[in-house]
Design an enzyme around this catalytic site. Structure first.
Site, short mmCIF file in Angstrom:
data_model
loop_
_atom_site.label_atom_id
_atom_site.label_comp_id
_atom_site.label_asym_id
_atom_site.label_seq_id
_atom_site.Cartn_x
_atom_site.Cartn_y
_atom_site.Cartn_z
N GLU A 167 -31.54 -28.82 61.04
CA GLU A 167 -31.33 -28.24 59.71
C GLU A 167 -30.90 -29.32 58.72
O GLU A 167 -31.21 -29.24 57.54
CB GLU A 167 -30.31 -27.11 59.77
N GLN A 178 -33.79 -20.57 60.03
CA GLN A 178 -34.20 -19.46 60.90
C GLN A 178 -33.21 -18.30 60.91
O GLN A 178 -33.61 -17.15 60.92
CB GLN A 178 -34.43 -20.01 62.30
N HIS A 229 -26.47 -14.69 65.50
CA HIS A 229 -27.69 -14.25 64.82
C HIS A 229 -27.35 -13.10 63.88
O HIS A 229 -28.19 -12.26 63.59
CB HIS A 229 -28.76 -13.78 65.81
#
Ligand SMILES: Cc1ncc(C[n+]2csc(CCOP(=O)(O)OP(=O)(O)O)c2C)c(N)n1
Ligand SMILES: Cc1ncc(C[n+]2csc(CCOP(=O)(O)OP(=O)(O)O)c2C)c(N)n1
Ligand SMILES: [Mg+2]
Ligand SMILES: [Mg+2]
Lengths: 353, 380, 353, 380
Positions: C87, C109, C156
């Site tokens: 990243e 993502q 996530h």
């Protein structure tokens, strides 16, 4: 659920031992915050051989602010480690060390350089205990000088506390006096949780006070009453405490008004009780901090008051913060909350009806 | 720059072209481990295979929301496991459950983690396949690619500092993970400190849809060791004895204080990346088929049969016994309820803060009657 | 001070051009947020050839959530770039691209993986314009799916908006509907400032609505009135809007109370006017967000109200947030604000006298 | 691990032991640049030297709060500058003002930045020596070690994408910076994309108090190129013509689409790290003295005299003329006032947000009368 015992992983046969006794000093002679922190480190390393110091230039150079002065000479290169130029390496390897059983005390050179290690701090240090269901943990202390007032420009002056106070799993401590710095750092090192320990570099050497020579920790989670007052509560921390005191002195002298000043001191966990009690008493509240105003830590204090002490309020809750800009160079003294600005807002609040 | 979208239809490195001389030891003259050890490796490779098949089924039938498998990568797990000591710290990623099995973690414990049940040793705090078993020196992996690599360096430094320089820290990561910040930080620091760490890159040639040659232009992963002053060893990762040999050699070196090493175990991700992935979007099936015929378990079984160590029937019996174990454990663990609601507040800190106390009290006072949405699959 | 003109650095001869026209669709058929974002990207790339997409798996795979589906086939590998697993590389190289004159639109993502790029975002993207005295800048859009509700566990599911709202130099946008997602994204791409664009993945495909087929931007800096009401103001954003609507519906039905819901939508800059007007009207306010409550974005809204609308308040300002814990896996629906919890707090606020 | 604190008393690599065969071109047969160019290089090397001396004096006398100098590293700046095209993008760190001078940035502009005055093109937003000059393709450096390296990769990719693959992006960083995350990210990405970028590591053997051998265990910095599939070239960084040659060769390659390169320019940090640093705490003076005798300007002047291109008197005249320029510019710029207070709100965004409008109005309304603390040195 009964969990398997984690075996005391291995023996700890840490070398080398200290080479000499801690230097003596006169308890009555006031010392600086730098000296107080150095003494806390010295004492922590002497009493617990699992304490390890890591950072850039912390060895022979004694740290760029000289906070670790003399420690490598005393405790050896194995326990006072000069690290390569990667904050990710410093914090990340400290996680592994802590998992192994050591107690790392990290110095990051400036709080501005916590960002290259941000992922390790926020994703790993803060969450390891939680995600492993408590089977693993990484108690450690991450020290970093923070804040403005030394003409360090945009990348040697930032106040990043709110990035960490919104991260569950971390405790956040900011001392404003030499004695607090020593006691809180000792508590942070002895504790079982990771602590972000931000040091107001602007007052590293400017204020001196008497500090006990013994290693007495100060409990994390309690604010400090700087001065009692009846008309207005001011919440602050770090180098802003002194700024608020100056403004309050002037207000006392010129307007005869009595201001209560509370040094929040441990930002996580928050000492809500002290905050709410004070607001309930004075009915007026303001928060002073040097980070950008919007979404800074002061917002949380204002929100707590708006949530839990609204009935006591006789005026709006005011925040004096840095501007919502990056930290400037030439105009830093325009940017930073100064006593005159604090005083003005105090008067506005007191005049409110 | 203007290549057509389909350049990665052929796998970057097919088994026929293992040209860069990786170490291989399917040679009975070599110092391979005792047959007993090989048989144990085999059994656990079978266990990983069947565990993965079962996990996928549990996911497809909705019993668990997500899983990652390691089909074809079993040798990279058991070859390493067998070559280490039991108290060497492991810092794995998410395809290394074979090491937990080898170390004696029960299938019930593994299954409880898949379900995130009250029996889960992570207390349902982590998604499936992100297990940790501190008593087995099997550390917790977050999900954030690469972070564990530098933890291993730290643990190895800690072993050194604590007077236990023979205790290794061994970390696992994929080819994709070599691009991460933490890979660089970890190897550089370990090199400087000569820390007793092994960096095991499971080069399965894919990072989700990215083939390894778009991940890095370096000729091999192993060569990256030279940037950190450590040896880089490239090993056929589907040859469990080669893996074993290479790890043993590098572990030996590290225990003697000669410093860390980077191991590249070349293998192939035969399955989709995870239960949420659909590789038909980005790769052709030829590569997969080629690598299937290079299967590490088949190769080991062929070896065992060639040397008359095992018969087809004996092998068959192992597969059946292990399958039964796997099914029993996953069915048994499924019966356990989820953790109590208030456990959501545990283990943020060593003790509850006043804020958490308040939030917990509020939850218990007001919300015990609610019926909340449950389960459902992780959509990717 | 008169500054030298920065030369239009170079010619832009960007290859390849689009290979076909944009797929047609019926304007009356409702579409999902994923489709709406995909369309916005498609249109932005068609009208401005300097727009470049970068991220992990954004090419053939179309992104793990399929948001960039078809774009690489259409615009080529030079403009839809599959990036290595860093990243830092993605955001850092985008800075260089933007300095050069391109307009990068990044997909990270998961918002949880913004942290490895945190230093580039906070130290570089946010501050380049300021520190160069305006001679350089790096307008770009950083898209990332955020939030819980999909059983993604602790890494996530996070809601990191407050890390960015306290960072001057960044704008922060969070849409809650397909139409807003499209219009706000178009505005973000056309703008001259870096924008953190967080997408509530939980409602990526759950809600559909009609969205204009043309490329009309929606101004950044304005909140959206979801429903008018008179008794209570609820401020929210992202997937919490729907949660609040459900609670408000029930309240309407069961208690006959009229709730005003405001989708803040652009978190930086803050649309204070809409917030204050609503509170002045209803006299009661609450904020709902899914990030950990303490020091979350809701604290800022509460603080603004406490600072500027205290006189209108008839009740405390309440926040409903996630708990102050990392994001859990099994118990995520206990953790996340749900309609019942929101409803309870609404009732508490309305009962307050 | 248990070495005594003084192991780094001897410099890690003294000039006498430049053993790893760095490229050197002080040979008149070599394809060195025209004399005119060499003379220009010389003049600017002198300018950097005198500029640095002057900055230090300004700092010592309290006129500026901070500075960084590059004494002994002048060849690493001008050797690169001369070998590039004027529109190649530069992504420097804080010791590369020589490139700005070469590109034609006026000394007044440089001086205004030191003072952070109203004339400063950074509007007083950055500390001294953190300049940027967009019109000269001289990008802004934050202070955060390493971040600029990956910006260069991006700019190089942008040149490629925009149909200008011959336009390079050239970045500078120290030996310490090779440990940073961004070094790794930048080189890896550039390697994969074959981006037209040059990564110039000024290995001055120190990162504040850390000697390079404690920074990384890799044999050289140059060797790190192999981890990214690019050439790594080690150059005598005090030999300005060697630097020029090496850059020219690698630039040529990159412009042809053959990909990026890593250049290691080996030199020595003769001065303290910055005006705040005290090297006597951590290094002995021998190394410094040795490297002083290896001075890049002296070596160039010896060359010029040997080839009868210059006399002592002519050289002397250059030093005097440049010194005058430096003093005039720094004295002239000192007269300029600081920026107006309200400029503190400019350039956060392309326009003021409502929040900034409000804060600006508050400042202008209430605080114009205040006299605030000013100046004072940056204490480290
Ligand atoms: C920092 C970060 N970025 C992105 C992701 C999403 N992600 C999960 S796995 C993966 C690919 C990993 O590839 P590799 O390291 O080769 O391991 P493999 O899956 O092949 O075993 C990605 C991009 C992540 N988990 N963390
Ligand atoms: C991320 C970060 N960490 C730490 C620092 C403090 N710091 C400033 S310069 C420096 C040393 C840099 O060494 P090197 O890259 O070799 O450059 P040199 O100063 O030798 O030119 C350090 C540690 C910083 N600026 N940024
Ligand atoms: Mg892989
Ligand atoms: Mg250096």
């Amino acid at each position: 659920m009964i969990k398997p015992e984690t075996p005391a992983t291995v023996s700890f046969d840490i070398l080398p031992k200290p080479i000499g006794p801690q230097p003596q000093r006169e308890a009555v002679v006031p010392i600086t915050m730098v000296q107080a922190i150095n003494e806390a480190l010295w004492q922590a390393m002497s009493t617990d051989e699992k304490v390890v110091i890591m950072g850039q230039d912390v060895g022979l150079n004694g740290g760029v602010f000289r906070v670790t002065e003399g420690l490598q000479q005393q405790f050896g290169e194995a326990r006072v480690i000069d690290m390569p130029l990667s904050e990710t390496a410093i914090v990340g390897s400290a996680v592994g060390m802590a998992v192994y059983g050591l107690k790392p005390v990290i110095e990051l050179q400036f709080a501005d350089y916590m960002f290259p290690a941000f992922d390790q701090i926020v994703s790993e240090v803060a969450k390891l205990r939680y995600r492993s269901g408590g089977e693993m943990a990484c108690p450690m202390v991450i020290r970093a000088p923070y804040g403005g007032g030394i003409r360090g420009g945009g990348y040697h002056s930032q106040s990043p506390e709110a990035y960490f106070t919104q991260t569950p799993g971390l405790k956040v401590v900011i001392p404003s006096t030499p004695a607090d710095a020593k006691g809180l750092l000792l508590a942070a090192i002895q504790g079982n949780d990771p602590v972000i320990f931000l040091e107001p570099k602007r007052i590293y050497r400017t204020a001196k006070e008497r500090v006990t020579t013994d290693a007495t920790p100060i409990e994390i989670g309690k604010a400090r009453l700087v001065q009692e007052g009846t008309d207005l509560s001011v919440f602050c921390y770090g180098s802003m405490v002194e700024i608020c005191q100056k403004a309050a002195d002037k207000l006392k002298k010129e307007d005869g008004v009595s201001v209560e000043i509370i040094d929040l001191r441990t930002l996580t966990p928050i000492d809500e009780t002290s905050i709410l009690n004070s607001v309930r008493k004075t009915g007026r509240a303001m928060i002073v901090y040097e980070a950008p105003k919007t979404c800074g830590y002061g917002a949380e204090i204002a929100a707590i008051i708006a949530e839990k002490a609204i009935d006591s309020l006789q005026a709006p809750v005011k925040r004096v913060g840095g501007f919502d800009t990056p930290f400037p160079y030439t105009l830093e003294s325009v940017y930073l909350p100064h006593p005159a600005r604090v005083l003005r807002v105090m008067r506005e609040l007191l005049a409110y009806n | 720059m203007t290549t057509t979208p389909n350049t990665n239809a052929t796998p970057p490195e097919s088994p026929a072209s293992l040209t860069k001389h990786p170490l291989q030891v399917f040679d009975p003259q070599g110092a391979i481990p005792p047959l007993e050890t090989i048989m144990k490796m085999h059994r656990f490779m079978v266990m990983v295979r069947l565990w993965d098949d079962r996990s996928l089924k549990l996911q497809r039938s909705g019993r668990i929301g997500f899983c990652v498998t390691s089909h074809g990568e079993e040798a990279t797990q058991l070859g390493v496991a067998a070559a280490l000591r039991d108290n060497d710290w492991l810092f794995p990623a998410y395809r290394q459950h074979g090491l937990a099995m080898w170390r004696g973690v029960s299938l019930l414990d593994l299954a409880a983690q898949l379900y995130g049940s009250a029996d889960d040793r992570c207390e349902g705090k982590q998604m499936p396949c992100h297990w940790s078993f501190a008593d087995k020196y099997f550390a917790s992996y977050s999900s954030v690619i690469g972070t564990q690599i530098v933890h291993a360096t730290g643990a190895a430094m800690a072993a050194q500092i604590s007077g236990n320089p023979e205790q290794l820290a061994v970390t696992f990561f994929g080819d994709g993970s070599t691009s991460a910040n933490d890979f660089h930080s970890a190897l550089n620091l370990a090199g400087v400190r000569k820390a007793p760490a092994l960096f095991v890159c499971v080069n399965n040639q894919w990072a989700i849809s990215l083939p390894v040659e778009k991940q890095t232009a370096s000729e091999t992963i192993a060569i990256k060791g030279s940037a950190y002053g450590m040896p880089g060893v490239r090993v056929d990762g589907n040859d469990v004895l080669a893996v074993y040999q290479a790890v043993l050699a590098m572990a030996d070196r590290a225990r003697k204080g000669e410093g860390p090493a980077l191991l590249e175990l070349l293998t192939y991700r035969v399955h989709p990346h995870s239960s949420s992935d659909d590789p038909s979007r980005y790769r052709a099936t030829e590569g997969v088929e080629a690598w299937k015929s290079f299967d590490p378990i088949q190769r080991l079984e062929a070896y065992l049969k060639y040397h008359h160590a095992m018969t087809d029937e004996a092998l068959q019996a192992i597969w059946e016994a292990v399958e039964k174990e796997v099914y029993e454990a996953t069915d048994e663990a499924y019966k356990v309820a989820p953790p109590a609601w208030e456990t959501v507040f545990d283990d943020v800190y060593s003790e509850l803060t006043p804020q958490l106390e308040e939030q917990k009290a509020e939850l218990l006072q007001h919300e015990t009657g609610l019926v909340l949405a449950h389960a459902g699959a992780f959509p990717l």
